[in-house]
Each structure stands twice: as structure tokens, then as C-alpha cells.
Design a protein around this motif. Structure first.
Motif, short mmCIF file in Angstrom:
data_model
loop_
_atom_site.label_atom_id
_atom_site.label_comp_id
_atom_site.label_asym_id
_atom_site.label_seq_id
_atom_site.Cartn_x
_atom_site.Cartn_y
_atom_site.Cartn_z
N CYS A 174 0.84 -1.20 0.00
CA CYS A 174 0.00 0.00 0.00
C CYS A 174 0.87 1.24 0.00
CB CYS A 174 -0.91 -0.02 1.22
SG CYS A 174 -1.97 1.43 1.37
N GLU A 175 1.92 1.23 0.81
CA GLU A 175 2.73 2.45 0.99
C GLU A 175 4.14 2.29 0.44
OE1 GLU A 175 1.62 5.39 2.02
OE2 GLU A 175 -0.35 4.48 2.12
N GLY A 176 4.26 1.75 -0.78
CA GLY A 176 5.59 1.62 -1.37
C GLY A 176 6.20 0.28 -1.02
N GLY A 197 -4.28 -0.48 6.19
CA GLY A 197 -5.50 -1.19 5.75
C GLY A 197 -6.25 -0.43 4.66
N GLN A 198 -5.69 0.70 4.27
CA GLN A 198 -6.42 1.63 3.42
C GLN A 198 -7.10 1.03 2.19
OE1 GLN A 198 -4.14 4.96 1.83
NE2 GLN A 198 -5.45 4.83 0.02
N LEU A 199 -6.35 0.24 1.41
CA LEU A 199 -6.93 -0.23 0.15
C LEU A 199 -8.18 -1.06 0.43
CD1 LEU A 199 -3.70 -1.18 -1.85
CD2 LEU A 199 -4.74 1.06 -1.45
N PHE A 218 2.76 -2.81 9.78
CA PHE A 218 4.18 -3.19 9.81
C PHE A 218 4.96 -2.49 8.72
CE2 PHE A 218 1.35 -6.42 11.31
CZ PHE A 218 1.91 -6.85 12.50
N ARG A 219 6.11 -1.98 9.08
CA ARG A 219 6.98 -1.38 8.04
C ARG A 219 8.42 -1.73 8.37
NH1 ARG A 219 3.88 4.21 6.47
NH2 ARG A 219 1.83 3.20 6.55
N ALA A 220 9.08 -2.27 7.37
CA ALA A 220 10.48 -2.65 7.56
C ALA A 220 11.34 -1.38 7.46
CB ALA A 220 10.89 -3.68 6.51
N ILE A 235 -5.07 3.72 13.20
CA ILE A 235 -6.53 3.78 13.07
C ILE A 235 -6.81 4.59 11.81
CG2 ILE A 235 -6.79 5.80 14.64
CD1 ILE A 235 -9.42 4.24 15.63
N GLU A 236 -7.67 4.06 10.97
CA GLU A 236 -7.88 4.64 9.64
C GLU A 236 -9.37 4.77 9.31
OE1 GLU A 236 -4.82 3.09 6.61
OE2 GLU A 236 -4.92 1.44 8.03
N PRO A 237 -9.87 5.99 9.17
CA PRO A 237 -11.23 6.16 8.66
C PRO A 237 -11.21 6.26 7.14
CG PRO A 237 -10.40 8.28 9.36
CD PRO A 237 -9.27 7.29 9.56
N GLY A 370 5.95 16.58 14.87
CA GLY A 370 5.91 16.05 13.50
C GLY A 370 4.62 15.32 13.17
N GLU A 371 4.68 14.55 12.07
CA GLU A 371 3.47 13.98 11.48
C GLU A 371 2.79 12.94 12.37
OE1 GLU A 371 4.01 12.04 7.60
OE2 GLU A 371 2.23 10.86 8.09
N ILE A 372 1.50 13.15 12.61
CA ILE A 372 0.72 12.14 13.34
C ILE A 372 -0.35 11.51 12.44
CG2 ILE A 372 1.09 12.92 15.71
CD1 ILE A 372 -1.63 14.43 15.50
O1 4AD Z 1 1.35 8.62 6.18
P1 4AD Z 1 1.17 7.13 6.21
O2 4AD Z 1 2.22 6.29 5.60
O3 4AD Z 1 -0.24 6.88 5.57
C1 4AD Z 1 -0.79 5.67 5.25
O4 4AD Z 1 -0.38 4.59 5.58
C2 4AD Z 1 -2.13 5.80 4.59
N1 4AD Z 1 -2.36 4.59 3.78
C3 4AD Z 1 -3.18 5.98 5.64
C4 4AD Z 1 -4.54 6.23 5.08
O5 4AD Z 1 -4.71 7.18 4.31
N2 4AD Z 1 -5.51 5.42 5.45
O6 4AD Z 1 1.01 6.66 7.72
C5 4AD Z 1 -0.05 7.16 8.52
C6 4AD Z 1 0.43 7.44 9.92
C7 4AD Z 1 1.54 8.47 10.03
O7 4AD Z 1 1.03 9.78 10.02
C8 4AD Z 1 2.15 8.12 11.36
O8 4AD Z 1 1.35 8.63 12.42
C9 4AD Z 1 2.03 6.62 11.38
O9 4AD Z 1 1.00 6.26 10.49
N3 4AD Z 1 3.27 5.96 10.99
C10 4AD Z 1 4.17 5.42 11.85
N4 4AD Z 1 4.18 5.37 13.18
C11 4AD Z 1 5.23 4.75 13.79
N5 4AD Z 1 6.22 4.16 13.12
C12 4AD Z 1 6.25 4.18 11.76
N6 4AD Z 1 7.23 3.58 11.10
C13 4AD Z 1 5.19 4.84 11.07
N7 4AD Z 1 4.89 5.05 9.77
C14 4AD Z 1 3.73 5.72 9.75
#
Ligand code: 4AD
Length: 448
Positions: A174-176, A197-199, A218-220, A235-237, A370-372
Motif C-alpha cells: 500500500c505504501e511503497g 489497511g487503506q486499500l 508493519f513497516r520494515a 486507526i484509519e477512517p 511532527g506527522e501524526i
Molecule cells: O502517512 P502514512 O504512511 O499513511 C498511510 O499509511 C495511509 N495509507 C493511511 C490512510 O490514508 N488510510 O502513515 C499514517 C500514519 C503516520 O502519520 C504516522 O502517524 C504513522 O502512520 N506511521 C508510523 N508510526 C510509527 N512508526 C512508523 N514507522 C510509522 N509510519 C507511519
């Protein structure tokens, strides 16, 4: 010290002592610390809901009770009976005039509890995370985490969203593709641990209108930063017929609700964390909104004035120091929208007014956190989405079902993801996300 004397008094928790002022109660917990001053003992007990100081004057209790407490070791488990007395100076507002004690498990001196009250290095603490979580600070964080998770769900549950949880094992990214945990899936192709879970919730949103998902992702992540975990909760709406403006409104109301719930229920915990509560009280919708271009202009100015070390290149995503700078300029979370499409995910809808920009948003927490939240309006055209998947070199077969969503009753729709740990770090005022989750998973840690 008779059992009956210990158990006769009603059972209470430290958090509920306000309801028991002047009464004798029984607490079940552990010894956190013990101070001694002549003929007085000051044991501090914890029970998972908080800590309370006990007072044990030698003259006021049976000899055996005094000696038992005097010989207690840190983290020995005990059942204590005592009278609750209000004391304004006490952190919890109360003290306990100890009357009796039953030791459930006394830790011998030869094997002391590893997390003593002195300072320890981070590696040592992480190695002993299963014990470190017992300390007042870590317990306060975990209690606040639970409230943040509950408040987040509550917001969606009470605003017409249906929870639809996506699979954890997925056939596509989903995210690369660079941060995927890969595994063999029987003798078929590869499977991956979900990054978001977006898709899938785009599919459930087209079925149910307003949905959300909540689970581990999970992200490596190969980088060691204070904001990244390899396993975190998101959590994703996702909402059908919602555009970017509507998404921003949803995000600001949602975040405000969560902070409000923490303030309502965790004054004592925030005090333990020495959190500046006034900063959290300022978190109320609406939040400031700036475009990527405006954020870039801010960074240019900041660089000129020497407030940031490196210039930001127009067109690039923001790095951590950039986000830290932008977010520290506001007392509320700031919403940065319309980033260059080239640095964002394949599924983001282009801005019709300037197709080089994506209709996306990042929410940056104040005080440099930063980004939340990251989110966007989604591409709704079949043709455009297909060309995007191809341009990103993603396997078309794995995305056939996702393309179907644009083939059958496609609508504009939007959603975002909020990482729980980033929010816990900000709300609790922590330097690093490793303290925001019971057992953090990072590049070089998978124990305990
Ligand atoms: O910006 P991200 O990558 O967005 C998505 O995954 C979209 N598919 C979500 C969506 O639109 N439904 O990640 C969303 C959020 C980030 O803003 C951050 O809060 C958190 O997930 N996040 C992490 N938190 C902790 N460790 C990491 N490695 C994170 N990567 C993202």
C-alpha cells in the motif's frame, strides 16, 4: 498480622481512593519504594492504577508489621490495609496510614529488582522492558495510550462509522515496496505484512459509507529515528463522498476529541509525566491549515534566519527537521495539504486546479512532534488509477480488485491513517516512540 484483619477492609484501588477518604481499605499491589526516617517508615505502594505513600509510625502498628515493612524489598508484592487520609501535598492527594500488611512474594536481597530507582541507560531499560513498564512513568504512559485508543474508536463509533478490519497478510503493497515485510505464503506467491489497511477499507467504504479500521501495521523501516517503529498501531477512517476539505474537518474534530478525553481522565498521569497541561488544553478545532507551498516558504524564511540547518528543496517531501520546525510554529496541530503528487502515494487524487499537486494532507503535531496523520482524497478514475499503478511499477494483477472499485460505482472518497504511538508520544511529551507501546519493535530490537 492476621489474614482476616487484612481482608476484612473493603478492597480499593489507588485511583479510587477519593471515594474512601477516612475509611480503612485493602490495597493489592507492590512496593515501589521505601524511605525510613527514625521510627517512621514511608513505603510507596503501586497497584497499576497509581502510587500512594504509606506512613508507618513504629509506635502505631504491631512490631511485626513494622519489621515486615522495614525489610521489604522493591517490587515485592503485598496486600496492605490502612486508613485513607487526604493530604494536599501528596501527588495522589492521599496518604495511607498503614495498619497491616500481608507479603505475597518477597524478592530476596540477592536477586534485587533490576530497575532500581537510579538512572539506567536506554538499552538496559529496553532489555528489561517487561519490568520497566512497572515504573510510575511507564505505567502512566500505558494508561494514557489505552485512553487514546479508546477515545479514537469512540469518536468513530459515535459518529456513524462501521469498524471493518482489513487483513494483516496481504498480496500487495500500500505504501511503497521498500518497507515491506515479506514472507512465503504456502506454495503460492509471496505475502506481506500489511503497511496500512487503506486499500481494503476503500472497498468497505463503498459498501458501508463510513468505515474505519484499527490494528497493527508493519513497516520494515531501516532507519533508526525517534518516530519510527517497525510494528505500530494505526486507526484509519475512510468515507465515501468525502472530499479533502471534509477530511480535514474530520481530522481536527477527531484529534481534539482524543486530547479532551486524555485531559478528562489523566490529570494524575500527566503530572507524573510532568506534561505541560496548558499546551494540551489549547488543542481545539479548528486547526491551522497551510499548503505545501506555504510550508515551503516558511522553511525558506527559517533557513535564511538560521533557524534550520539545511535548506528545503522545493518539490521534495519534508524531512523530520523540516516537520519539527513547521509544527513548532503552531500551538495546535497544523494541517499541511496539497504536496507535490510526485512525492506522494500512487492512489492520491490530483488537485484539479493544479494536477502536479495531490489532494492530500499531513497533520503535524505541535511542539515539534511532527506527522501524526497522513491521508488524502483517492483517485476515483479507473484510467488514471491504472496508469498510476503502472507508473509506480506495481503488479497490476494484485491490484485488479482495487481497480474494480473504480469500475463499479466509483465515487470521490477520502481517508487518513493516524499512528497511535506518534500521538501518545506527543500527548505524553516523550522524546521517543519506544516508550509509547508495551513492547516496541524497532530496527535492532525484537526482545523481549
Ligand atoms: O502517512 P502514512 O504512511 O499513511 C498511510 O499509511 C495511509 N495509507 C493511511 C490512510 O490514508 N488510510 O502513515 C499514517 C500514519 C503516520 O502519520 C504516522 O502517524 C504513522 O502512520 N506511521 C508510523 N508510526 C510509527 N512508526 C512508523 N514507522 C510509522 N509510519 C507511519
Amino acid at each position: 498480622m492476621s489474614d482476616s484483619a487484612v481482608s476484612a477492609a473493603p478492597l480499593a484501588t489507588i485511583a479510587s481512593l477519593a471515594q474512601h477518604e477516612g475509611q480503612t481499605v485493602t490495597l493489592r499491589g507492590w512496593l515501589y519504594n521505601l524511605r525510613e526516617s527514625g521510627k517512621l517508615l514511608f513505603p510507596i505502594f503501586r497497584d497499576g492504577t497509581g502510587t500512594i505513600q504509606g506512613i508507618v509510625p513504629k509506635a502505631a502498628v504491631p512490631e511485626e508489621v513494622f519489621t515486615t515493612i522495614k525489610n521489604l524489598t522493591q517490587e515485592s508484592s503485598v496486600v496492605v490495609t490502612g486508613k485513607v487520609r487526604a493530604d494536599k501535598r501528596a501527588p495522589s492527594g492521599f496518604e495511607l496510614d498503614v495498619e497491616n500488611i500481608e507479603v505475597i512474594h518477597r524478592i530476596p536481597e540477592e536477586t534485587p529488582f533490576p530497575i532500581s530507582l537510579k538512572e539506567h541507560g536506554v538499552d538496559f531499560l529496553m532489555e528489561h522492558r517487561h519490568l520497566w513498564i512497572r515504573t510510575p512513568r511507564q505505567s502512566a504512559i500505558l494508561r494514557i495510550r489505552a485512553t487514546i485508543m479508546r477515545a479514537a474508536q469512540e469518536y468513530f463509533d459515535t459518529n456513524g462509522f462501521i469498524r471493518t478490519d482489513p487483513p494483516i497478510l496481504t498480496p500487495n503493497a500500500c505504501e511503497g515496496t521498500s518497507e515491506l515485510f515479506e514472507m512465503d505464503y504456502f506454495d503460492q506467491e509471496k505475502a506481506y505484512l500489511t503497511q496500512s489497511g487503506q486499500l481494503y477499507i476503500e472497498a468497505t467504504a463503498l459498501a458501508l459509507g463510513k468505515v474505519y479500521s484499527f490494528g497493527p501495521t508493519f513497516r520494515a523501516e531501516k532507519s533508526k529515528t525517534r518516530r519510527h517503529l517497525t510494528e505500530f498501531w494505526m486507526i484509519e477512517p475512510e468515507v465515501a463522498y468525502l472530499d479533502l476539505d471534509g477530511l480535514m474537518e474530520l481530522a481536527e474534530n477527531f484529534v481534539s476529541h482524543i486530547v479532551k478525553r486524555v485531559l478528562e481522565g489523566h490529570q494524575a498521569d500527566l503530572k507524573v509525566l510532568q506534561r505541560d497541561v496548558a499546551k494540551l488544553e489549547a488543542i481545539q478545532a479548528p486547526f491551522p491549515k497551510i499548503s505545501y507551498d506555504e510550508a515551503h516558504a516558511m522553511l525558506e524564511e527559517a533557513y535564511k534566519q538560521g533557524a534550520i540547518e539545511h535548506p528545503h528543496t522545493y518539490g521534495d517531501d519534508f524531512g523530520s527537521p523540516d516537520e519539527t520546525y513547521i509544527s513548532s510554529q503552531f500551538d495546535r496541530p497544523v494541517m499541511v495539504h496539497r504536496y507535490p503528487a510526485a512525492v506522494k502515494a500512487f492512489y492520491m487524487e490530483p488537485d484539479p486546479k493544479d494536477p502536479t499537486k495531490a489532494l492530500c494532507l499531513d497533520v503535524l503535531a505541535p511542539e515539534g512532534y511532527g506527522e501524526i496523520i497522513g491521508g488524502s482524497q483517492r483517485v476515483s478514475s479507473y484510467e488514471l488509477l491504472k496508469s498510476r499503478i503502472e507508473a509506480h511499477n506495481l503488479p497490476l494483477e494484485a491490484f485488479q480488485w482495487y481497480l474494480d472499485l473504480r469500475k463499479y460505482g466509483s465515487v470521490p472518497h477520502s481517508g487518513y491513517g493516524m499512528g497511535i504511538e506518534r500521538v501518545v508520544a506527543w500527548v505524553c511529551g516523550l522524546d521517543h516512540v519506544r516508550e509509547t507501546i508495551p513492547f516496541a519493535r524497532t530496527l535492532n530490537r525484537i526482545y523481549p
